[in-house]
Design a protein around this motif. Structure first.
Motif, PDB file in Angstrom:
ATOM      1  N   GLU A  44     -66.598  87.676  52.786  1.00 27.84           N
ATOM      2  CA  GLU A  44     -67.067  87.215  51.487  1.00 27.84           C
ATOM      3  C   GLU A  44     -65.935  86.443  50.831  1.00 27.84           C
ATOM      4  O   GLU A  44     -64.793  86.921  50.796  1.00 27.84           O
ATOM      5  CB  GLU A  44     -67.470  88.393  50.599  1.00 27.84           C
ATOM      6  CG  GLU A  44     -68.066  87.943  49.277  1.00 27.84           C
ATOM      7  CD  GLU A  44     -68.074  89.044  48.239  1.00 27.84           C
ATOM      8  OE1 GLU A  44     -68.436  88.759  47.098  1.00 27.84           O
ATOM      9  OE2 GLU A  44     -67.688  90.179  48.576  1.00 27.84           O
ATOM     10  N   ASN A  45     -66.237  85.258  50.316  1.00 26.17           N
ATOM     11  CA  ASN A  45     -65.201  84.433  49.711  1.00 26.17           C
ATOM     12  C   ASN A  45     -65.853  83.455  48.737  1.00 26.17           C
ATOM     13  O   ASN A  45     -66.608  82.575  49.151  1.00 26.17           O
ATOM     14  CB  ASN A  45     -64.427  83.678  50.800  1.00 26.17           C
ATOM     15  CG  ASN A  45     -63.238  82.925  50.244  1.00 26.17           C
ATOM     16  OD1 ASN A  45     -62.969  82.972  49.035  1.00 26.17           O
ATOM     17  ND2 ASN A  45     -62.514  82.237  51.104  1.00 26.17           N
ATOM     18  N   SER A  46     -65.574  83.609  47.465  1.00 24.99           N
ATOM     19  CA  SER A  46     -66.194  82.749  46.457  1.00 24.99           C
ATOM     20  C   SER A  46     -65.513  81.386  46.367  1.00 24.99           C
ATOM     21  O   SER A  46     -66.060  80.459  45.792  1.00 24.99           O
ATOM     22  CB  SER A  46     -66.168  83.434  45.085  1.00 24.99           C
ATOM     23  OG  SER A  46     -64.834  83.741  44.719  1.00 24.99           O
ATOM     24  N   SER A  47     -64.316  81.254  46.931  1.00 30.47           N
ATOM     25  CA  SER A  47     -63.600  79.985  46.873  1.00 30.47           C
ATOM     26  C   SER A  47     -64.043  79.061  48.003  1.00 30.47           C
ATOM     27  O   SER A  47     -64.255  79.501  49.133  1.00 30.47           O
ATOM     28  CB  SER A  47     -62.089  80.227  46.978  1.00 30.47           C
ATOM     29  OG  SER A  47     -61.397  78.988  47.052  1.00 30.47           O
ATOM     30  N   THR A  48     -64.170  77.774  47.695  1.00 34.38           N
ATOM     31  CA  THR A  48     -64.528  76.797  48.723  1.00 34.38           C
ATOM     32  C   THR A  48     -63.305  76.072  49.274  1.00 34.38           C
ATOM     33  O   THR A  48     -63.431  75.207  50.142  1.00 34.38           O
ATOM     34  CB  THR A  48     -65.504  75.753  48.157  1.00 34.38           C
ATOM     35  OG1 THR A  48     -64.890  75.118  47.032  1.00 34.38           O
ATOM     36  CG2 THR A  48     -66.808  76.405  47.736  1.00 34.38           C
ATOM     37  N   SER A  49     -62.120  76.406  48.771  1.00 31.98           N
ATOM     38  CA  SER A  49     -60.911  75.718  49.242  1.00 31.98           C
ATOM     39  C   SER A  49     -59.847  76.672  49.783  1.00 31.98           C
ATOM     40  O   SER A  49     -59.059  76.291  50.649  1.00 31.98           O
ATOM     41  CB  SER A  49     -60.307  74.878  48.106  1.00 31.98           C
ATOM     42  OG  SER A  49     -59.993  75.699  46.998  1.00 31.98           O
ATOM     43  N   LEU A  50     -59.787  77.901  49.288  1.00 29.37           N
ATOM     44  CA  LEU A  50     -58.794  78.867  49.755  1.00 29.37           C
ATOM     45  C   LEU A  50     -59.414  79.683  50.878  1.00 29.37           C
ATOM     46  O   LEU A  50     -60.036  80.724  50.657  1.00 29.37           O
ATOM     47  CB  LEU A  50     -58.331  79.762  48.595  1.00 29.37           C
ATOM     48  CG  LEU A  50     -57.769  79.019  47.383  1.00 29.37           C
ATOM     49  CD1 LEU A  50     -57.386  79.994  46.286  1.00 29.37           C
ATOM     50  CD2 LEU A  50     -56.568  78.159  47.787  1.00 29.37           C
ATOM     51  N   ARG A  51     -59.241  79.217  52.101  1.00 30.91           N
ATOM     52  CA  ARG A  51     -59.924  79.806  53.250  1.00 30.91           C
ATOM     53  C   ARG A  51     -59.245  81.079  53.732  1.00 30.91           C
ATOM     54  O   ARG A  51     -58.017  81.183  53.741  1.00 30.91           O
ATOM     55  CB  ARG A  51     -59.943  78.794  54.399  1.00 30.91           C
ATOM     56  CG  ARG A  51     -60.568  77.455  54.050  1.00 30.91           C
ATOM     57  CD  ARG A  51     -62.065  77.573  53.854  1.00 30.91           C
ATOM     58  NE  ARG A  51     -62.693  76.252  53.835  1.00 30.91           N
ATOM     59  CZ  ARG A  51     -63.988  76.057  53.669  1.00 30.91           C
ATOM     60  NH1 ARG A  51     -64.787  77.094  53.509  1.00 30.91           N
ATOM     61  NH2 ARG A  51     -64.480  74.827  53.678  1.00 30.91           N
ATOM     62  N   LYS A  52     -60.074  82.016  54.190  1.00 29.82           N
ATOM     63  CA  LYS A  52     -59.567  83.240  54.822  1.00 29.82           C
ATOM     64  C   LYS A  52     -59.787  83.220  56.334  1.00 29.82           C
ATOM     65  O   LYS A  52     -59.281  84.075  57.045  1.00 29.82           O
ATOM     66  CB  LYS A  52     -60.258  84.459  54.209  1.00 29.82           C
ATOM     67  CG  LYS A  52     -59.963  84.624  52.717  1.00 29.82           C
ATOM     68  CD  LYS A  52     -60.955  85.523  52.022  1.00 29.82           C
ATOM     69  CE  LYS A  52     -60.828  86.956  52.444  1.00 29.82           C
ATOM     70  NZ  LYS A  52     -61.764  87.830  51.678  1.00 29.82           N
ATOM     71  N   LEU A  53     -60.603  82.265  56.802  1.00 29.42           N
ATOM     72  CA  LEU A  53     -60.882  82.104  58.228  1.00 29.42           C
ATOM     73  C   LEU A  53     -60.361  80.737  58.650  1.00 29.42           C
ATOM     74  O   LEU A  53     -60.662  79.732  58.004  1.00 29.42           O
ATOM     75  CB  LEU A  53     -62.386  82.199  58.502  1.00 29.42           C
ATOM     76  CG  LEU A  53     -63.124  83.378  57.868  1.00 29.42           C
ATOM     77  CD1 LEU A  53     -64.625  83.263  58.137  1.00 29.42           C
ATOM     78  CD2 LEU A  53     -62.588  84.695  58.430  1.00 29.42           C
ATOM     79  N   SER A  54     -59.619  80.690  59.761  1.00 27.64           N
ATOM     80  CA  SER A  54     -58.965  79.431  60.123  1.00 27.64           C
ATOM     81  C   SER A  54     -58.909  79.225  61.626  1.00 27.64           C
ATOM     82  O   SER A  54     -58.961  80.188  62.403  1.00 27.64           O
ATOM     83  CB  SER A  54     -57.524  79.409  59.584  1.00 27.64           C
ATOM     84  OG  SER A  54     -57.480  79.664  58.208  1.00 27.64           O
ATOM     85  N   GLU A  55     -58.782  77.966  62.015  1.00 23.36           N
ATOM     86  CA  GLU A  55     -58.529  77.602  63.399  1.00 23.36           C
ATOM     87  C   GLU A  55     -57.018  77.626  63.662  1.00 23.36           C
ATOM     88  O   GLU A  55     -56.237  77.185  62.820  1.00 23.36           O
ATOM     89  CB  GLU A  55     -59.060  76.195  63.661  1.00 23.36           C
ATOM     90  CG  GLU A  55     -58.761  75.662  65.041  1.00 23.36           C
ATOM     91  CD  GLU A  55     -59.218  74.217  65.198  1.00 23.36           C
ATOM     92  OE1 GLU A  55     -59.256  73.496  64.175  1.00 23.36           O
ATOM     93  OE2 GLU A  55     -59.540  73.824  66.330  1.00 23.36           O
ATOM     94  N   ILE A  56     -56.640  78.162  64.807  1.00 23.21           N
ATOM     95  CA  ILE A  56     -55.241  78.120  65.212  1.00 23.21           C
ATOM     96  C   ILE A  56     -55.046  77.158  66.370  1.00 23.21           C
ATOM     97  O   ILE A  56     -54.180  76.281  66.340  1.00 23.21           O
ATOM     98  CB  ILE A  56     -54.738  79.518  65.629  1.00 23.21           C
ATOM     99  CG1 ILE A  56     -54.754  80.472  64.430  1.00 23.21           C
ATOM    100  CG2 ILE A  56     -53.320  79.424  66.194  1.00 23.21           C
ATOM    101  CD1 ILE A  56     -53.781  80.131  63.332  1.00 23.21           C
ATOM    102  N   TYR A  57     -55.896  77.273  67.404  1.00 26.42           N
ATOM    103  CA  TYR A  57     -55.759  76.407  68.577  1.00 26.42           C
ATOM    104  C   TYR A  57     -57.113  76.322  69.265  1.00 26.42           C
ATOM    105  O   TYR A  57     -58.110  76.832  68.750  1.00 26.42           O
ATOM    106  CB  TYR A  57     -54.691  76.986  69.515  1.00 26.42           C
ATOM    107  CG  TYR A  57     -53.963  75.943  70.345  1.00 26.42           C
ATOM    108  CD1 TYR A  57     -53.227  74.939  69.747  1.00 26.42           C
ATOM    109  CD2 TYR A  57     -54.021  75.979  71.734  1.00 26.42           C
ATOM    110  CE1 TYR A  57     -52.554  73.990  70.512  1.00 26.42           C
ATOM    111  CE2 TYR A  57     -53.349  75.041  72.511  1.00 26.42           C
ATOM    112  CZ  TYR A  57     -52.616  74.043  71.888  1.00 26.42           C
ATOM    113  OH  TYR A  57     -51.949  73.109  72.644  1.00 26.42           O
ATOM    114  N   ASP A  58     -57.165  75.719  70.449  1.00 23.79           N
ATOM    115  CA  ASP A  58     -58.433  75.407  71.100  1.00 23.79           C
ATOM    116  C   ASP A  58     -59.438  76.552  71.086  1.00 23.79           C
ATOM    117  O   ASP A  58     -60.589  76.393  70.701  1.00 23.79           O
ATOM    118  CB  ASP A  58     -58.184  75.006  72.559  1.00 23.79           C
ATOM    119  CG  ASP A  58     -57.360  73.745  72.658  1.00 23.79           C
ATOM    120  OD1 ASP A  58     -57.221  73.044  71.650  1.00 23.79           O
ATOM    121  OD2 ASP A  58     -56.855  73.474  73.763  1.00 23.79           O
TER     122      ASP A  58
END
Length: 221
Positions: A44-58
């Motif tokens: 759950e994340n109300s922000s559209t810019s401060l991400r908690k899920l991210s890509e690291i590599y392939d």
């Protein structure tokens, strides 16, 4: 003359651990789970810019809870680590296990010797060619690493949500059903909630492409 007070090493470590846990417990849970299409990442994340899920590599993604500036610094550090290793050796040599070892070294060192421990907990996932090849790891504030499949949960209330999802998880679910199942398990869900969701796509990983893709933000169910 200033008086110095003796604090036992056991009490010092306990105080630092309690401090870190308090910060992490205030964060909403992050769930990573294997399904037929790949590995889903949900929070759950109300922000559209401060991400908690991210890509690291392939084939590798990251979920994090705690202080944003601290886990964002870890994310950037992880991207640099992966890029450097992939360039120096081969892209296939960049693995989630290597990355969590790198993170464990950073977090463990800061827990023991830093001005304060980092108030973060992170989960690292690597999508494989099949469900059996998926890898899910949790790295705690003190550098402790644990592996759990097919579901891993971090953050506040993680233990209860982990227990519930692990007992009823069906890895053969289609992608949308897997995301709905995770959202339905959110015990404190009330009304409309803003979700941040992403997937490490198994088909994209199989052809050597970047597997991480974000899903359109949507409300509960």
């Amino acid at each position: 003359m200033n008086q110095s007070f003796y604090v036992s090493p056991q009490q010092l470590m306990k105080d630092r651990a309690d401090f870190a846990r308090q910060g992490i417990s205030r964060g909403k849970p992050v769930v990573l789970a294997s399904c037929a299409a790949g590995i889903v990442l949900v929070t759950e994340n109300s922000s559209t810019s401060l991400r908690k899920l991210s890509e690291i590599y392939d084939r590798i993604g990251l979920g994090a809870v705690g202080r944003y500036n601290e886990f964002e610094a870890l994310r950037q550090n992880g991207v640099r680590y992966a890029d450097t290793r992939g360039y120096a050796y081969d892209r296939a040599d960049v693995t989630a296990r290597g990355l969590v070892s790198h993170y464990a070294g950073i977090l463990g060192e800061l827990f023991l010797t830093g001005a304060k421990p980092l108030e973060v907990e992170i989960a690292v996932a690597e999508v494989g060619a099949s469900l059996d090849d998926d890898r899910l790891y949790r790295v705690s504030f003190d550098g402790t690493v644990t592996e759990s499949t097919p579901v891993i949960v971090i953050g506040g209330g993680a233990e209860q949500l982990q227990q519930r999802l692990s007992s009823e998880w069906d890895s053969q679910r289609p992608l949308d059903d897997a995301i709905t199942a995770i959202q339905s398990a959110w015990t404190d869900a009330t009304g409309e909630m803003a979700w941040e969701t992403a997937v490490l796509d198994r088909d994209r990983a199989a052809v050597g492409g970047r597997s991480f893709r974000r899903r359109t933000r949507h409300g509960r169910h």
